[in-house]
Motif scaffolding. Structure first.
Motif, mmCIF file in Angstrom:
data_model
loop_
_atom_site.group_PDB
_atom_site.id
_atom_site.type_symbol
_atom_site.label_atom_id
_atom_site.label_comp_id
_atom_site.label_asym_id
_atom_site.label_seq_id
_atom_site.Cartn_x
_atom_site.Cartn_y
_atom_site.Cartn_z
ATOM 1 N N ALA B 269 0.988 -1.103 0.179
ATOM 2 C CA ALA B 269 -0.034 0.074 0.209
ATOM 3 C C ALA B 269 0.985 1.603 0.575
ATOM 4 O O ALA B 269 1.612 1.231 0.916
ATOM 5 C CB ALA B 269 -0.906 -0.091 1.054
ATOM 6 N N LEU B 270 1.126 2.130 -1.144
ATOM 7 C CA LEU B 270 1.607 3.298 -1.042
ATOM 8 C C LEU B 270 0.757 4.241 -0.037
ATOM 9 O O LEU B 270 0.035 3.894 0.183
ATOM 10 C CB LEU B 270 1.870 3.609 -2.558
ATOM 11 C CG LEU B 270 2.352 2.373 -3.206
ATOM 12 C CD1 LEU B 270 2.881 3.059 -4.756
ATOM 13 C CD2 LEU B 270 3.799 2.750 -2.253
ATOM 14 N N GLU B 271 1.383 5.819 -0.254
ATOM 15 C CA GLU B 271 1.000 6.600 0.419
ATOM 16 C C GLU B 271 -0.472 6.678 0.295
ATOM 17 O O GLU B 271 -1.612 6.573 -0.554
ATOM 18 C CB GLU B 271 1.612 8.084 0.123
ATOM 19 C CG GLU B 271 2.339 8.438 0.316
ATOM 20 C CD GLU B 271 2.917 9.541 -0.233
ATOM 21 O OE1 GLU B 271 2.204 10.968 -0.425
ATOM 22 O OE2 GLU B 271 3.978 9.937 -0.713
ATOM 23 N N ASP B 272 -1.407 7.136 1.375
ATOM 24 C CA ASP B 272 -2.580 7.516 1.476
ATOM 25 C C ASP B 272 -3.641 5.726 0.216
ATOM 26 O O ASP B 272 -5.110 6.110 0.766
ATOM 27 C CB ASP B 272 -3.284 8.196 0.556
ATOM 28 C CG ASP B 272 -3.024 9.332 1.663
ATOM 29 O OD1 ASP B 272 -2.737 9.926 2.389
ATOM 30 O OD2 ASP B 272 -2.036 10.372 0.359
ATOM 31 N N ALA B 273 -2.645 4.768 0.582
ATOM 32 C CA ALA B 273 -3.975 3.669 -0.327
ATOM 33 C C ALA B 273 -4.090 2.876 1.089
ATOM 34 O O ALA B 273 -3.987 3.083 2.201
ATOM 35 C CB ALA B 273 -2.796 2.695 -0.835
ATOM 36 N N GLU B 274 -5.670 1.955 0.348
ATOM 37 C CA GLU B 274 -6.005 1.447 1.406
ATOM 38 C C GLU B 274 -6.448 -0.135 0.915
ATOM 39 O O GLU B 274 -6.790 -0.466 0.176
ATOM 40 C CB GLU B 274 -7.148 1.840 2.215
ATOM 41 C CG GLU B 274 -7.738 1.342 3.506
ATOM 42 C CD GLU B 274 -9.434 1.430 3.857
ATOM 43 O OE1 GLU B 274 -9.158 3.564 3.523
ATOM 44 O OE2 GLU B 274 -10.315 1.046 4.606
ATOM 45 N N ILE B 275 -6.036 -1.057 1.684
ATOM 46 C CA ILE B 275 -5.571 -2.387 1.230
ATOM 47 C C ILE B 275 -7.032 -3.648 2.367
ATOM 48 O O ILE B 275 -6.416 -3.242 3.358
ATOM 49 C CB ILE B 275 -4.494 -3.250 0.882
ATOM 50 C CG1 ILE B 275 -4.208 -2.873 -0.288
ATOM 51 C CG2 ILE B 275 -4.950 -4.557 0.493
ATOM 52 C CD1 ILE B 275 -2.895 -3.245 -0.526
ATOM 53 N N LYS B 276 -7.728 -3.921 1.682
ATOM 54 C CA LYS B 276 -8.530 -5.046 2.766
ATOM 55 C C LYS B 276 -8.271 -6.609 2.467
ATOM 56 O O LYS B 276 -8.757 -6.305 1.136
ATOM 57 C CB LYS B 276 -9.699 -4.063 2.887
ATOM 58 C CG LYS B 276 -10.706 -5.207 3.621
ATOM 59 C CD LYS B 276 -12.313 -4.197 4.149
ATOM 60 C CE LYS B 276 -13.183 -5.197 5.143
ATOM 61 N NZ LYS B 276 -13.322 -4.883 6.305
ATOM 62 N N ARG B 308 0.388 7.374 5.228
ATOM 63 C CA ARG B 308 -1.109 7.492 5.780
ATOM 64 C C ARG B 308 -2.181 6.310 5.268
ATOM 65 O O ARG B 308 -2.715 6.569 4.846
ATOM 66 C CB ARG B 308 -2.242 8.603 5.378
ATOM 67 C CG ARG B 308 -1.264 9.721 6.381
ATOM 68 C CD ARG B 308 -1.915 10.970 5.826
ATOM 69 N NE ARG B 308 -1.409 11.286 4.168
ATOM 70 C CZ ARG B 308 -0.051 11.881 3.597
ATOM 71 N NH1 ARG B 308 0.628 12.119 5.189
ATOM 72 N NH2 ARG B 308 0.325 12.132 2.942
ATOM 73 N N SER B 309 -1.410 5.654 5.310
ATOM 74 C CA SER B 309 -1.420 3.631 4.074
ATOM 75 C C SER B 309 -2.190 3.275 5.328
ATOM 76 O O SER B 309 -2.064 3.098 6.288
ATOM 77 C CB SER B 309 -0.275 3.513 3.394
ATOM 78 O OG SER B 309 0.814 2.553 3.892
ATOM 79 N N LYS B 310 -3.191 2.250 4.545
ATOM 80 C CA LYS B 310 -3.686 1.488 5.704
ATOM 81 C C LYS B 310 -4.246 -0.360 5.070
ATOM 82 O O LYS B 310 -4.675 0.014 3.915
ATOM 83 C CB LYS B 310 -4.984 2.239 6.278
ATOM 84 C CG LYS B 310 -5.793 0.826 7.315
ATOM 85 C CD LYS B 310 -7.242 1.954 7.348
ATOM 86 C CE LYS B 310 -8.093 1.311 8.122
ATOM 87 N NZ LYS B 310 -9.419 1.284 8.495
ATOM 88 N N ILE B 311 -3.889 -1.261 5.621
ATOM 89 C CA ILE B 311 -3.965 -2.332 5.690
ATOM 90 C C ILE B 311 -4.690 -3.376 6.851
ATOM 91 O O ILE B 311 -4.043 -2.822 7.780
ATOM 92 C CB ILE B 311 -2.432 -2.945 5.429
ATOM 93 C CG1 ILE B 311 -1.727 -2.833 4.270
ATOM 94 C CG2 ILE B 311 -2.718 -4.540 5.129
ATOM 95 C CD1 ILE B 311 -0.659 -3.585 3.740
ATOM 96 N N ASP B 334 4.515 7.309 8.215
ATOM 97 C CA ASP B 334 4.374 8.191 9.035
ATOM 98 C C ASP B 334 2.698 7.602 8.771
ATOM 99 O O ASP B 334 2.009 7.214 7.621
ATOM 100 C CB ASP B 334 4.273 9.454 8.940
ATOM 101 C CG ASP B 334 6.411 9.214 8.962
ATOM 102 O OD1 ASP B 334 7.150 7.866 9.492
ATOM 103 O OD2 ASP B 334 6.708 10.501 8.759
ATOM 104 N N ASP B 335 2.172 7.603 10.197
ATOM 105 C CA ASP B 335 0.981 7.272 10.354
ATOM 106 C C ASP B 335 0.071 6.640 9.175
ATOM 107 O O ASP B 335 -1.269 6.885 9.171
ATOM 108 C CB ASP B 335 0.132 8.855 9.651
ATOM 109 C CG ASP B 335 0.222 10.277 9.957
ATOM 110 O OD1 ASP B 335 -0.094 10.462 11.848
ATOM 111 O OD2 ASP B 335 1.201 11.199 9.823
ATOM 112 N N SER B 336 0.693 5.780 8.717
ATOM 113 C CA SER B 336 -0.452 4.120 8.891
ATOM 114 C C SER B 336 -0.534 2.800 9.799
ATOM 115 O O SER B 336 -0.091 3.632 10.826
ATOM 116 C CB SER B 336 1.104 3.382 7.436
ATOM 117 O OG SER B 336 1.935 2.656 8.825
ATOM 118 N N GLN B 337 -1.740 2.904 9.029
ATOM 119 C CA GLN B 337 -2.496 1.878 10.336
ATOM 120 C C GLN B 337 -2.624 0.800 9.995
ATOM 121 O O GLN B 337 -2.424 -0.277 8.672
ATOM 122 C CB GLN B 337 -3.646 2.036 10.200
ATOM 123 C CG GLN B 337 -3.970 3.877 10.821
ATOM 124 C CD GLN B 337 -5.419 4.387 10.767
ATOM 125 O OE1 GLN B 337 -6.812 3.090 11.319
ATOM 126 N NE2 GLN B 337 -5.684 5.410 10.254
#
Lengths: 249, 492
Positions: B269-276, B308-311, B334-337
């Motif tokens: 997941a790159l910047e601001d990306a989200e994978i569920k 800010r990416s999120k997985i 940074d700020d990733s989740q």
């Protein structure tokens, strides 16, 4: 409605009920009072069919049929309801979901059609308003984080929805303040009907100021030792159970 | 006591033979010779028409694998696997990469229909007209090959690439080269290295910058062939600001021998990306005496590479004789989740050793772990998890909640958390509970007219609710049903 004959029951080999005889005619409300350890709660569990209690002698006739061998869930569907002294918590299961599951399980067991959701919701709405149970409370997980008053109101709500023939109220007044006691009692009184019997188990007389019984029985050492009218409760309140507490079990 | 005892007895009798996906599809297959060697690796690569660089990559992995030894630290027991007794490649004969559904063997289509996986787009469309957001694109992997991918054209319009990884290696080598092995290195662990050498197929997903994937993507894995190892490889890349929700489902026929499934899944997941990423795993668990079943030894890892990416991993594990996997997140940006939601149900003789790793590298990274283990029968259910904060991970936060529910007294639940923090500002919380379905809870339900099976189902569903809510709607229902089936005997 309910006729108990010479009922003996034990748990782990220890005899708690030692020959209970009791008749509760249809439509009547009877109270059972007695000191701690006299077997009141055991009687409520044996009547509702809890596992682990061995009935060693005697009969429990419900509508004329002996139900001693009947599993708990069948007794429930046949119309035996127990309002618990300490209602259990089921995390993650919304109160509403539980009510619907219980009601439909009983209807199915009796060969009746399951209720549609709108029909069910309507019934819940009517019953919950009378008991001052909010929609928000119905969405919360069953009894989780409920106050003592909320738990008892929830028990009476279940009773209102399940419409039992015999309701056993085990220490329903415990843990209630005066206001909660009034709400719960009013709820119970509203459910008194000619077709429904009630067995109100209590340690204190104050509940019987609100739910006035037709008869009062005194239980001690696993037997009914005295039976009288509502005035018996007042006598017990004044004198205490000292006269009966000879044989604690 | 007695009521619970009855439930326990019922669970004990449970026929895992009730496994509903245990049929074998009679289909001619094209198999590589048994055993593993450089020649087999070359054979697989040639079958896939792979470029030279891919073959070299595989051979390198194979040579490294030869120098490695099987790990033994998990809390599972199984006889030593003879890697020379396995087949490493099996493909339905009639489908050398079908171009359209009309070329797919009807036996195969019938099988997927039996499994409730519709592959015909027309039919899917007809079924859900007017509910376009409910459509799911499916990549179906049968033994070692992807047999069909649906809705490809429509996804293409959005710029999304969703295809078999073997196709991606040929068609999009620049992307595959850049990311393959970048999250799970070739030498990561014994099974990942083996997978790198012999992986045969799997799914590839690429979501371009700023694109929100227009539908759920899913892969359906099926092991059919006897003695065949399934080594699939999944690679998902979400470019800056992209979003994707992906689901995998798995089943296998009932066979007396154990089958090996050693997959590798890599998410980037790159910047601001989200994978569920959601998994409903229902591999054959073995019979009631513990014979047969899948060994599910899988490496799954997501890399939150951009800020800010999120997985988010959600898994419902009900199958497999042995489950050994830890879907993890590397919180680099940074700020990733990172999130991990898990339900692991074990019954019969099943063994589960599963959990997650949350590696906090970036600043203000957050992770959340909710794990629900349900053990019945004679099964063993272990949660093993690592939460760690790197020196530079200031402000890292983790919340972990591990709950175990025991049904009966012959099963076990274990929680093994590892917590490491090299940064003083990190805040890690860990909560764990173990409970049994209590007699009085059960009696309360019985007294209201529920049967003991209904009561257990109700209590279990309440127990797993927090995780079920994380699944895409369509799969939440399936997952709930699956849990009920897995606990059949104790659940209605």
């Amino acid at each position: 409605m309910l006729e108990i004959k010479n009922l003996h029951a034990s748990i782990d080999g220890k005899e708690i009920l030692r020959g209970v005889d009791l008749v509760v005619p249809t439509g009547e409300v009877h109270a059972i009072m007695g000191p701690n350890g006299s077997g009141k709660s055991t009687l409520s569990y044996v009547l509702s069919g809890r596992d682990g209690y061995d009935v060693t002698e005697g009969e429990i006739l419900f509508d004329g049929n002996d139900i001693v061998e009947m599993p708990a869930e069948e007794r429930a569907s046949a119309g035996v309801f127990l309002a618990f002294q300490y209602p259990l918590e089921i995390p993650g299961v919304a109160t509403m979901t539980f009510l619907k599951a219980a009601l439909n399980a009983q209807r199915k067991a009796r060969g009746e059609a399951e209720l549609t959701t709108p029909d069910f919701m309507r019934r819940v709405k009517v019953a919950s308003e009378k008991l001052n149970v909010s929609q928000e409370m119905l969405r919360r997980p069953l009894n989780v984080g409920f106050s003592g008053g909320e738990k008892k109101r929830n028990e009476i709500l279940q009773m209102a929805l399940l419409e039992p023939k015999l309701a056993i109220l085990d220490e329903t007044d415990s843990g209630l303040d005066i206001d909660a006691l009034r709400v719960v009692s009013e709820g119970v009184n509203a459910l008194r009907s000619p077709g429904r019997s009630m067995l109100v188990i209590t340690h204190y007389q104050r509940l019987l100021d609100h739910i006035v019984p037709d008869k009062v029985h005194v239980m001690s050492a696993g037997r009914i030792v005295r039976t009288g009218g509502p005035e018996l409760a007042l006598e017990l309140e004044a004198k205490g159970y000292a006269d009966y507490a000879d044989e604690p079990v | 006591m007695v009521a619970v005892q009855e439930t326990v007895d019922q669970v004990r009798q449970i026929d895992v033979d009730q496994y509903k996906y245990g049929f074998v599809t009679d289909i001619e297959s094209d198999r590589a010779p048994k055993g593993l060697s450089e020649d087999i690796v070359r054979f697989i690569s040639a079958k896939k028409n792979e470029p030279e660089w891919m073959l070299e990559w595989r051979l390198d992995a194979y040579r490294r694998w030869l120098t490695m030894t099987e790990p033994t630290w998990s809390r599972v027991q199984y006889p030593k696997i003879d890697f020379d007794e396995l087949y490493y490649y099996s493909a339905p004969k009639s489908t050398p990469g079908p171009k359209s559904l009309d070329e797919v063997d009807p036996e195969l289509l019938a099988m997927y229909e039996k499994l409730g996986i519709p592959l015909r787009e027309r039919e899917i469309l007809a079924g859900v007209e007017g509910a376009s957001d409910r459509r799911v694109a499916v990549d179906a992997v049968f033994d070692s090959v992807s047999v069909v991918t649906t809705f490809k054209e429509e996804l293409k319009k959005a710029g999304v690439i969703f295809c078999a990884i073997s196709e991606a290696i040929r068609e999009h080598p620049e992307i595959v080269k850049k990311y393959l092995g970048s999250v799970v290195p070739v030498t990561d662990n014994y099974y990942a290295t083996l997978n790198s050498a012999v992986f045969s197929d799997g799914s590839f997903v690429y979501i371009p910058e700023g694109v929100r994937c227009p539908m759920e993507l899913s892969t359906y894995f099926r092991i059919n062939e006897r003695n065949t190892g399934q080594f699939e490889r999944t690679l998902i890349i979400a470019e800056k600001g992209a979003h994707v929700s992906y689901l995998e489902g798995c089943t296998a026929p009932m066979r007396d021998e154990n089958q090996l499934h050693a997959a590798v899944v890599e998410l980037v997941a790159l910047e601001d990306a989200e994978i569920k990423y959601s998994t409903v795993q229902n591999w054959y668990p073995g019979d009631k005496d513990g014979k047969g079943g899948i060994y599910n030894f899988v490496t799954k890892r997501g890399d939150c590479r951009g800020d800010r990416s999120k997985i988010s991993w959600t898994q419902v594990e009900t199958g497999s004789a042995i489950t050994w996997k830890y879907p993890s997140c590397i919180l680099r940006g940074d700020d990733s989740q990172g999130e991990f939601y898990s339900i692991a149900v074990s019954n019969g003789y099943q063994q589960v050793d599963s959990g997650t790793k949350m590696i906090h590298l970036g600043k203000n990274t957050k992770s959340r772990i909710i794990s629900k283990g349900i053990a019945a029968g004679r099964s063993d259910n272990t949660y093993r998890g690592l939460v760690s904060a790197h020196r530079k991970a200031s402000g890292a936060r983790n919340f972990t909640n591990c709950d175990s529910l025991l049904i009966g007294d012959k099963c076990g639940a274990h929680t093994v958390p590892y917590i490491e923090s090299k940064n003083a500002s990190a805040v890690f919380e860990h909560e764990a509970t173990t409970s049994k379905i209590a007699d009085d809870q059960l009696f309360y339900c019985l007294q209201r007219g529920l049967s003991s099976e209904e009561a257990v189902a109700l209590i279990v569903n309440g127990f797993v609710k927090d995780v079920i809510q994380q699944l895409p709607m369509e799969f939440a229902v399936e997952a709930q049903k699956l849990i009920s089936i897995s606990l059949e005997g104790s659940v209605g």
